[in-house]
Design a protein around this motif. Structure first.
Motif, mmCIF file in Angstrom:
data_model
loop_
_atom_site.group_PDB
_atom_site.id
_atom_site.type_symbol
_atom_site.label_atom_id
_atom_site.label_comp_id
_atom_site.label_asym_id
_atom_site.label_seq_id
_atom_site.Cartn_x
_atom_site.Cartn_y
_atom_site.Cartn_z
ATOM 1 N N SER A 22 46.344 64.649 -9.949
ATOM 2 C CA SER A 22 44.865 63.966 -10.820
ATOM 3 C C SER A 22 43.895 64.780 -10.438
ATOM 4 N N MET A 23 43.854 65.572 -9.229
ATOM 5 C CA MET A 23 42.788 66.488 -8.990
ATOM 6 C C MET A 23 42.607 67.628 -10.258
ATOM 7 N N TYR A 60 19.085 34.095 -1.591
ATOM 8 C CA TYR A 60 18.666 35.401 -1.673
ATOM 9 C C TYR A 60 19.927 36.312 -1.167
ATOM 10 N N GLN A 61 20.937 35.899 -0.440
ATOM 11 C CA GLN A 61 21.613 36.578 0.428
ATOM 12 C C GLN A 61 23.001 37.284 -0.652
ATOM 13 N N VAL A 62 22.582 37.592 -1.641
ATOM 14 C CA VAL A 62 23.803 38.374 -2.396
ATOM 15 C C VAL A 62 23.724 39.974 -2.110
ATOM 16 N N VAL A 63 24.903 40.399 -1.760
ATOM 17 C CA VAL A 63 24.953 41.865 -1.560
ATOM 18 C C VAL A 63 25.873 42.385 -2.521
ATOM 19 N N LYS A 64 25.992 43.432 -2.545
ATOM 20 C CA LYS A 64 26.706 44.423 -3.290
ATOM 21 C C LYS A 64 27.940 44.901 -2.596
ATOM 22 N N GLU A 65 29.273 44.508 -3.040
ATOM 23 C CA GLU A 65 30.470 44.960 -2.192
ATOM 24 C C GLU A 65 31.144 45.974 -2.940
ATOM 25 N N SER A 66 32.011 46.739 -2.439
ATOM 26 C CA SER A 66 32.669 47.756 -3.007
ATOM 27 C C SER A 66 33.970 47.871 -2.496
ATOM 28 N N SER A 67 35.139 48.364 -3.330
ATOM 29 C CA SER A 67 36.527 48.450 -2.856
ATOM 30 C C SER A 67 36.499 49.847 -2.330
ATOM 31 N N GLU A 68 37.857 50.374 -1.769
ATOM 32 C CA GLU A 68 37.903 51.505 -1.565
ATOM 33 C C GLU A 68 38.162 52.415 -2.696
ATOM 34 N N VAL A 69 38.100 54.016 -2.705
ATOM 35 C CA VAL A 69 38.194 54.748 -3.979
ATOM 36 C C VAL A 69 39.656 54.498 -4.604
ATOM 37 N N ILE A 70 39.701 54.049 -5.857
ATOM 38 C CA ILE A 70 40.886 53.996 -6.558
ATOM 39 C C ILE A 70 40.692 54.873 -7.732
ATOM 40 N N GLU A 71 42.115 54.934 -8.467
ATOM 41 C CA GLU A 71 42.059 55.957 -9.735
ATOM 42 C C GLU A 71 42.208 54.702 -10.871
ATOM 43 N N LYS A 72 41.449 54.798 -11.965
ATOM 44 C CA LYS A 72 41.665 53.791 -13.089
ATOM 45 C C LYS A 72 41.651 54.719 -14.547
ATOM 46 N N ASP A 73 42.678 54.727 -15.243
ATOM 47 C CA ASP A 73 42.594 55.353 -16.492
ATOM 48 C C ASP A 73 42.338 56.744 -16.216
ATOM 49 N N GLY A 74 42.783 57.435 -15.351
ATOM 50 C CA GLY A 74 42.563 58.927 -15.071
ATOM 51 C C GLY A 74 41.045 59.019 -14.488
ATOM 52 N N GLN A 134 34.298 41.742 -11.019
ATOM 53 C CA GLN A 134 34.526 43.338 -10.514
ATOM 54 C C GLN A 134 34.082 44.298 -11.850
ATOM 55 N N SER A 135 33.586 45.174 -11.679
ATOM 56 C CA SER A 135 33.155 46.112 -12.465
ATOM 57 C C SER A 135 33.614 47.455 -11.822
ATOM 58 N N PHE A 136 34.162 48.484 -12.794
ATOM 59 C CA PHE A 136 34.388 49.975 -12.206
ATOM 60 C C PHE A 136 33.323 50.644 -12.254
ATOM 61 N N ASP A 137 33.187 51.256 -11.055
ATOM 62 C CA ASP A 137 31.905 52.334 -10.922
ATOM 63 C C ASP A 137 32.784 53.847 -10.813
#
Length: 320
Positions: free
Chosen positions: A306-307, A246-260, A279-282
């Motif tokens: 980009s902003m 049951y020790q499955v946790v959600k991990e995330s990367s630093e903020v990145i840019e992908k396809d704008g 991996q999936s992009f959020d």
């Protein structure tokens, strides 16, 4: 030396980094797991952490804290202090619910906290009886706050009156769980605790011990209700496809840019065996990204171009 997964090591590194001032320039160099101890039904993992400056920390979990080895020469000394500190903190915050409980039983818990405060100043039998009154009010508040909830299933033609707390505890138990054991437990717990609170309210020879018993029972009703509600509201807990943990946790990367777009890469990771999902992009909404930039105050910011593109996408009617 005890074994640890990469995820476990990363979590300890991140924790120590979060406790280290950025301006110091000091970083985690080595993380070593030196054991695990169990006290009062809780496991505590023990780590020896070396910093690039040569400084060393003991890090102990549940609740996670770190102790400078210059101050605590031995691990036994640090662990003893850690257990004592946890006991003091748990006693100090015994009447404060966690975040999930605040959302589910916030009002009843405030009335329960009033009962705890009443006991702290109680001296005579009538003072201890007043604890019973406040506990009874807490249980009634739990009923009133939930009789109209969408998850409540009333099978009778006419629902019980709001003051009939015992009947509502049975309805809540039937509505929140299909598992017979927890359902029977909560129904019985609610009914018996209600009877105890009413008994204490009218018991002319009430003592401090009597009040403590009713307080403990009331707290358990609120806690069990919150747990059943959380279990009802959340999806089935994920298990690792490799080791069934049951020790499955959600991990995330630093903020990145992908396809704008800006966001983070997410994946599931098992703390027991180290399995990782794809991996999936959020993608982050504009407001969330702005809050991060404000919080970082310049520590991180995307390129100006980009902003500007981001602003255009948000204001362009055809961007949706």
């Amino acid at each position: 030396m005890a074994e640890m997964t990469q995820l476990e090591e990363r979590q300890i590194r991140d924790y120590v980094d979060s406790q280290t001032p950025e301006e110091s320039g000091d970083e985690v160099d080595i993380v070593q797991k030196v054991g695990r101890r169990r006290v009062a039904h809780e496991n505590h993992d023990l780590y020896d952490v070396w910093m690039t400056s040569g400084q060393r920390w003991w890090v102990i979990t549940n609740m996670t804290n770190l102790y400078l080895q210059d101050d605590f020469k031995s691990l036994d000394q640090a662990f003893t202090y850690h257990i004592g500190l946890n006991a003091v903190l748990r006693e100090q915050f015994a009447v404060q619910p966690d975040e999930e409980q605040v959302e589910v039983v916030g009002k009843p818990w405030r009335r329960y906290a009033g009962a705890v405060e009443a006991l702290a100043t109680a001296e005579e039998a009538e003072d201890f009886q007043a604890v019973g009154i406040r506990c009874r009010e807490s249980l009634l508040a739990l009923v009133r706050d939930n009789i109209g909830a969408s998850w409540v299933r009333v099978h009778e033609d006419k629902p019980p009156q709001a003051a009939n707390a015992k009947a509502w505890f049975g309805i809540f138990a039937n509505s929140l769980t299909g598992n017979s054991k927890p359902r029977t437990y909560f129904k019985s717990l609610g009914e018996r605790t209600w009877d105890l609170a009413v008994w204490l309210q009218h018991y002319v020879d009430a003592s401090e011990i009597d009040a403590e018993i009713v307080l403990g029972a009331t707290r358990e009703v609120l806690r069990t209700f919150a747990l059943l509600h959380a279990d009802y509201s959340q999806p089935v807990e994920q298990r690792c496809p490799e080791c069934d943990s049951y020790q499955v946790v959600k991990e995330s990367s630093e903020v990145i840019e992908k396809d704008g777009a800006f966001g983070t890469l997410l994946h599931d990771e098992c703390a027991a065996c180290g399995w990782r999902s794809e991996q999936s992009f959020d993608e982050w909404p504009r407001e969330r990204l702005r809050r991060l930039i404000d919080y970082k105050t310049g520590a991180w910011s995307p390129p100006r171009r980009s902003m500007e593109d981001l602003e255009v996408r948000d204001t362009d009617p055809g961007s949706a």
